[in-house]
Scaffold this active site. Sequence first.
Site, PDB file in Angstrom:
ATOM      1  N   GLY A  30       0.798  -1.220   0.000  1.00 30.02           N
ATOM      2  CA  GLY A  30       0.000   0.000   0.000  1.00 30.02           C
ATOM      3  C   GLY A  30       0.828   1.266   0.000  1.00 30.02           C
ATOM      4  O   GLY A  30       2.011   1.244  -0.303  1.00 30.02           O
TER       5      GLY A  30
ATOM      6  N   HIS B 239       4.608   2.088  -8.029  1.00 28.14           N
ATOM      7  CA  HIS B 239       3.636   0.977  -8.007  1.00 28.14           C
ATOM      8  C   HIS B 239       2.730   1.044  -9.238  1.00 28.14           C
ATOM      9  O   HIS B 239       2.424   0.038  -9.856  1.00 28.14           O
ATOM     10  CB  HIS B 239       2.738   1.064  -6.763  1.00 28.14           C
ATOM     11  CG  HIS B 239       3.459   0.848  -5.465  1.00 28.14           C
ATOM     12  ND1 HIS B 239       3.605   1.842  -4.536  1.00 28.14           N
ATOM     13  CD2 HIS B 239       4.036  -0.250  -4.945  1.00 28.14           C
ATOM     14  CE1 HIS B 239       4.257   1.369  -3.486  1.00 28.14           C
ATOM     15  NE2 HIS B 239       4.534   0.103  -3.704  1.00 28.14           N
TER      16      HIS B 239
END
Length: 309
Positions: free
Chosen positions: A33, A39
């Site tokens: 996360g 990402h």
Amino acid sequence: MRINELQSPAAASSWCAQQRASGKSVGFVPTMGALHAGHLSLVERALSENDVACVSVFVNPLQFDEATDLETYPRDWEGDAKRLGSVGCQMVFTGSLAQFFEGELESDGALAPERLLAPGRGALGLEGACRTGHFEGVATIVDRLFEVVHPDRAYFGQKDFQQTLVVEEVARRRGAPQIVVCPISREESGLARSSRNERLRPQERERAVCLSRGLSRASHRWQHGLRDLRSLEAEILAELEVAGVQVEYAAIRERSAWSPESPVEDLHDPVALVAARLGQVRLIDNHLLGEVPPHPASAFKGLEFSSRP
Ligand code: PAF
């Protein structure tokens, strides 16, 4: 189309099974996360190479060797889901340790040490030596995540170089998925993107650029013929020392033949790796010395790169 936000590995598993049953290939990006552009570039790559892409968001307690690092690790489920939706990711899922290891936790809520997977040779030395148990925790959760998702391909950033060796070993043992290692995503300053960067104070963020500068210096030297391992390491250390960061290691390894100690043979395709602390934050970075360095030679005033050493 809205992203599917699933709150359990069981729900994720059946979503993925449905995709496979309808003949779709699944690309998977495991994360903890606090997603950043790095990402998202993995997700975009997964989307370009598969019919659907899914992401896990799980701050895995098994891989933290410091309690404060686990507690302060940034968490932003809603922001993450929004960012993933904006790039076209079809599914994001999370879960608790108890859900990932249903019926397997001890009465104190921990996973028995003998249940942890051996991470293989890539875990030896450097990160493995600095972070006891870290790679056992990574191998164990990644193996479980692969079991949940059954992806065709799984995407990891090269920033966690030893982690890529560990997950390749996990995939090799399982016989799948294909592991795709993607280039390090960097800020304009050269700093490697990391969720931990969020915890750097502005001044620390400026000083943190010394990691990529050190790697670049070694890379320029390598590309101009320097082959002595200690001298290459000294190039990295010179930048780290100027910035006054707390160095954990600055080391050179042969890219495709991982050794916990410095290689004794001639280097062919070296990777330089570095770990340092700035205040409370521990950062890592690496660079394949033969590739274009993050900082151009002109960034190093007073250093002579044009002549052979
Ligand atoms: O790189 C990470 O974010 C984590 O180590 C991973 C691969 C998601 C396992 O928890």
